[in-house]
Design a protein around this motif. Sequence first.
Motif, PDB file in Angstrom:
ATOM      1  N   CYS A  10      23.706  48.676   5.565  1.00 52.04           N
ATOM      2  CA  CYS A  10      22.394  48.180   5.972  1.00 52.04           C
ATOM      3  C   CYS A  10      22.345  46.663   5.899  1.00 52.04           C
ATOM      4  O   CYS A  10      22.718  46.064   4.880  1.00 52.04           O
ATOM      5  CB  CYS A  10      21.302  48.754   5.085  1.00 52.04           C
ATOM      6  SG  CYS A  10      21.195  50.546   5.168  1.00 52.04           S
ATOM      7  N   ARG A  12      19.636  43.261   7.133  1.00 52.68           N
ATOM      8  CA  ARG A  12      18.245  42.975   6.815  1.00 52.68           C
ATOM      9  C   ARG A  12      17.311  43.957   7.519  1.00 52.68           C
ATOM     10  O   ARG A  12      16.416  44.517   6.911  1.00 52.68           O
ATOM     11  CB  ARG A  12      17.904  41.537   7.212  1.00 52.68           C
ATOM     12  CG  ARG A  12      16.444  41.180   6.929  1.00 52.68           C
ATOM     13  CD  ARG A  12      16.180  39.674   6.905  1.00 52.68           C
ATOM     14  NE  ARG A  12      16.857  39.007   8.007  1.00 52.68           N
ATOM     15  CZ  ARG A  12      17.659  37.945   7.852  1.00 52.68           C
ATOM     16  NH1 ARG A  12      17.899  37.484   6.634  1.00 52.68           N
ATOM     17  NH2 ARG A  12      18.221  37.358   8.893  1.00 52.68           N
ATOM     18  N   GLN A  13      17.551  44.151   8.837  1.00 55.53           N
ATOM     19  CA  GLN A  13      16.683  45.052   9.593  1.00 55.53           C
ATOM     20  C   GLN A  13      17.477  45.883  10.598  1.00 55.53           C
ATOM     21  O   GLN A  13      17.000  46.208  11.678  1.00 55.53           O
ATOM     22  CB  GLN A  13      15.589  44.254  10.320  1.00 55.53           C
ATOM     23  CG  GLN A  13      14.577  43.631   9.344  1.00 55.53           C
ATOM     24  CD  GLN A  13      13.525  42.801  10.052  1.00 55.53           C
ATOM     25  OE1 GLN A  13      13.851  41.926  10.859  1.00 55.53           O
ATOM     26  NE2 GLN A  13      12.263  43.054   9.757  1.00 55.53           N
ATOM     27  N   HIS A  14      18.717  46.198  10.233  1.00 51.88           N
ATOM     28  CA  HIS A  14      19.500  47.085  11.086  1.00 51.88           C
ATOM     29  C   HIS A  14      20.439  47.910  10.216  1.00 51.88           C
ATOM     30  O   HIS A  14      20.699  47.561   9.056  1.00 51.88           O
ATOM     31  CB  HIS A  14      20.287  46.290  12.135  1.00 51.88           C
ATOM     32  CG  HIS A  14      21.499  45.602  11.600  1.00 51.88           C
ATOM     33  ND1 HIS A  14      21.441  44.506  10.757  1.00 51.88           N
ATOM     34  CD2 HIS A  14      22.821  45.862  11.787  1.00 51.88           C
ATOM     35  CE1 HIS A  14      22.666  44.103  10.448  1.00 51.88           C
ATOM     36  NE2 HIS A  14      23.530  44.915  11.071  1.00 51.88           N
ATOM     37  N   THR A  15      20.931  49.014  10.768  1.00 52.42           N
ATOM     38  CA  THR A  15      21.764  49.951  10.017  1.00 52.42           C
ATOM     39  C   THR A  15      22.972  50.366  10.846  1.00 52.42           C
ATOM     40  O   THR A  15      22.863  50.578  12.064  1.00 52.42           O
ATOM     41  CB  THR A  15      20.954  51.208   9.643  1.00 52.42           C
ATOM     42  OG1 THR A  15      19.819  50.815   8.869  1.00 52.42           O
ATOM     43  CG2 THR A  15      21.793  52.187   8.829  1.00 52.42           C
ATOM     44  N   GLY A  29      18.087  49.844  14.844  1.00 51.73           N
ATOM     45  CA  GLY A  29      17.258  48.835  14.178  1.00 51.73           C
ATOM     46  C   GLY A  29      17.003  47.665  15.101  1.00 51.73           C
ATOM     47  O   GLY A  29      17.051  47.779  16.330  1.00 51.73           O
ATOM     48  N   LEU A  30      16.730  46.489  14.514  1.00 53.40           N
ATOM     49  CA  LEU A  30      16.487  45.280  15.304  1.00 53.40           C
ATOM     50  C   LEU A  30      17.812  44.672  15.756  1.00 53.40           C
ATOM     51  O   LEU A  30      18.761  44.602  14.986  1.00 53.40           O
ATOM     52  CB  LEU A  30      15.692  44.259  14.490  1.00 53.40           C
ATOM     53  CG  LEU A  30      14.302  44.698  13.994  1.00 53.40           C
ATOM     54  CD1 LEU A  30      13.564  43.513  13.371  1.00 53.40           C
ATOM     55  CD2 LEU A  30      13.468  45.287  15.133  1.00 53.40           C
ATOM     56  N   GLN A  35      23.252  41.966  16.503  1.00 54.89           N
ATOM     57  CA  GLN A  35      23.909  42.620  15.377  1.00 54.89           C
ATOM     58  C   GLN A  35      24.156  44.108  15.590  1.00 54.89           C
ATOM     59  O   GLN A  35      24.891  44.737  14.824  1.00 54.89           O
ATOM     60  CB  GLN A  35      23.111  42.404  14.080  1.00 54.89           C
ATOM     61  CG  GLN A  35      21.707  42.985  14.066  1.00 54.89           C
ATOM     62  CD  GLN A  35      20.648  41.993  14.507  1.00 54.89           C
ATOM     63  OE1 GLN A  35      20.863  41.253  15.475  1.00 54.89           O
ATOM     64  NE2 GLN A  35      19.516  41.959  13.820  1.00 54.89           N
ATOM     65  N   ASN A  43      16.232  45.954  20.746  1.00 52.92           N
ATOM     66  CA  ASN A  43      16.127  46.797  19.549  1.00 52.92           C
ATOM     67  C   ASN A  43      16.475  48.242  19.921  1.00 52.92           C
ATOM     68  O   ASN A  43      16.382  48.644  21.080  1.00 52.92           O
ATOM     69  CB  ASN A  43      14.716  46.746  18.969  1.00 52.92           C
ATOM     70  CG  ASN A  43      14.311  45.336  18.571  1.00 52.92           C
ATOM     71  OD1 ASN A  43      15.168  44.504  18.265  1.00 52.92           O
ATOM     72  ND2 ASN A  43      13.019  45.064  18.599  1.00 52.92           N
ATOM     73  N   ASP A  76      22.038  39.485   9.383  1.00 51.30           N
ATOM     74  CA  ASP A  76      21.980  39.815  10.802  1.00 51.30           C
ATOM     75  C   ASP A  76      23.391  39.918  11.378  1.00 51.30           C
ATOM     76  O   ASP A  76      23.630  39.563  12.542  1.00 51.30           O
ATOM     77  CB  ASP A  76      21.189  38.742  11.571  1.00 51.30           C
ATOM     78  CG  ASP A  76      19.700  38.804  11.254  1.00 51.30           C
ATOM     79  OD1 ASP A  76      19.215  39.920  10.983  1.00 51.30           O
ATOM     80  OD2 ASP A  76      19.040  37.757  11.273  1.00 51.30           O
TER      81      ASP A  76
END
Length: 754
Positions: A10, A12-15, A29-30, A35, A43, A76
């Motif tokens: 994981c 910051r805002q993606h997996t 995710g984002l 990323q 996204n 990211d």
Amino acid sequence: MGNVVAQIACGRQHTLAFIPSSGKIDSFGLGGNGQLGTRSTYNRISPAPVKGCWQCLILLHAEQSYCVKRIYAGGDQSFAHYALSQDDSPPVDLRTTRPDGQIYTLSDDLIQKWLNHGHGRLSPEITNEIDLVFSSASCLNGSFLSGSNPDHYNTNSKCSGVDINMARLLYHRLIQSDYPQISQIVAASMEKHLLPRLSSSPPDIEALRLYLTLPECPLLSIPNNYTTLTIPFAKAIVSLKDAPIKVLGNWWSKFEPAVFQRLVELYKEVVVYLLRMQKLGIPLSDQRIFTCFLHTSLKFLEILHSVNERAGQIIQYDKFYIHELDELIDIRNDYVTWFQQQMFSVMDSQVTMCKYPFVFDAQAKTALLQTDAVIQMQMAVDHAQRQNLHSLFLSGGGMESVNPCLILIVRRENVVGDSMEVLRKSKNVDYKKPLKVIVVGEEAVDAGGVRKEFFLLIMKELLDPKYGMFRYYEESRLIWFTHKTFEDIDLFHLIGVVCGLAIYNLTIVELNFPLALYKKLLKKTPTLEDLKELMPDVGRSLQQLLDYTEDDLEETFCLNFTITEEMFGTTEVLELVPNGTDISVNKSNRQEFVNAYVVYKFNTSVAPQFSAFYAGFHKVCGGKVLELFQPSELQAMVIGNTNYDWKELEKSTEYKGEYWADHPTIKIFWEVFHELPLEKKKQFLLFLTGSDRIPILGMKSLALVIQPTGGGEQYFPVAHTCFNLLDLPKYTNKETLKEKLLHAIEHNQGFNLV
């Protein structure tokens, strides 16, 4: 979907997720900084394969192939470690696995392995395995999967996919008194690692499975573990957000009643344990922690109670009763505290049991009603006294004082009219005062008996068919409001007031309404089941309509959205919805038709009549105390019940004077009584208590007293209905006693009772 994921990373805002079977990486995710590896900045909500640079690497080195060993995600950024596929080391599997590569789950084989080593000192290997399984939510969530070919894709918001019976059997096999070391390790692992790590917002539905299975572990039922395991487990559930709680509710609603009951009983026992500790003065630590523990346990029971209600009662509502409350708390003081909190919007950290009324049994709720009556009546009396003082001050003593009681002065020949006249002039505050009945021309002093008979006679008069206010249904022997009446709507208001006064003055009355009435008084919605109670034939027909499976429903039933009503010898066809005559009932709208029928019968057709009844009832009984009752409990408070236990009546009877249980007259009295048919026994109750039904608390609460009376055997028994006291002459002959008793109970009507 359906692929096994061996690694998760994981940012910051993606997996990222690595799938070893395909050697590919999925991402979601984002993706604003690229990323996600999609070669775009879009996204992505659902996982999809990453288009990584290793594809170019494979093309450049076609004679060799590369595979992913490990994935990483920064803020990211996304990274993947690749190696030649000739490398014998497989990709890293970050799941909790056994040496054979299988995920650790609780199974027969694993338990047997532990038990085989459990008699002596446990080896570090076994200790670590037990700790690993019971520290990991993942391991427990992967256990007890149901079905012949179980897998975690059986789990959804409606189905848990777990076998509760399997969980219970395996837990009980593992946790045994012969293997205390195993139990200690399991308890320590759950306390220190598993329970503290449970999230209020689990990542997936599958992560909720342990909330169903963990209560089956016997360790949670041991009082010494209540504060370390059982209550923390409840805290984890109470802390869940709405979405996971809703899923758990769906799963609990599918439980077998016995399984659901075990869960309810467990936390009832926890509440009793906490209250008993408090009563005995045994400190748990400090008061704040005790309050938190009690609140958590009751809150969890409240969640289960809500699930039970929404599911149409998996178990009977009285299974939530905690009968020990009467001995463990001061119920009246608890109600006063709760009442003050409600009246003055006081934010108090103190836990009041009245916040959780579903745990109160009939005895406790009667105490609450009596307490509320005392509070309301005292407020009314205080108000009257203040008025008296104020009037005295203004008039110099010349004005008439306000009576602290509600006085009903009635004539035998005009009970309804006289009662309406008094009650019309009374203010709302007057209804809260103690009721006294005075009958013109009769000497009886109302110590309770006159009041009881007054209620019986006025209800009998008001429900008389001559008024046409109610319709009697022969099949159910119940009544309901007529949709048309020529009587003054105030009569319905009067019946509501009388009904409320009866409750407030703890007097049961004959009011043979269905349960739907009490649902409506408590602002609950009647259902088809209520219609089946009132009109069994119609209810059965509507259920057949809902259950019909053939395609010729319209031709078979020939219904439209209308209802036929008979009144005063004429028949009316009424539309249930606008233009209902033109709407045929078919498979797609039959539920709407049934709903409309129920709404019409219980609501629309009788709206003015019930509204007047409701207003009258709530003038007397309106208030917070009603929130504590179930409809059936309120019904029992109004009309009593017919759970006759004649042996209990004999057992609870007290004697005065020369009489005792084995006195010859008393022995033949009970012989005669028990030989009477049911209707005569009910007549005896009417003769003695003013009602042929028994209070909600049962026969023992009647507190029958029998005393000898002067004179010979030519005299009849006399009932003091005020005190449920029977004057019984000292009969020596069974036949004489039977004759005199039957004559007395068959000629008992009148206000001239002692």
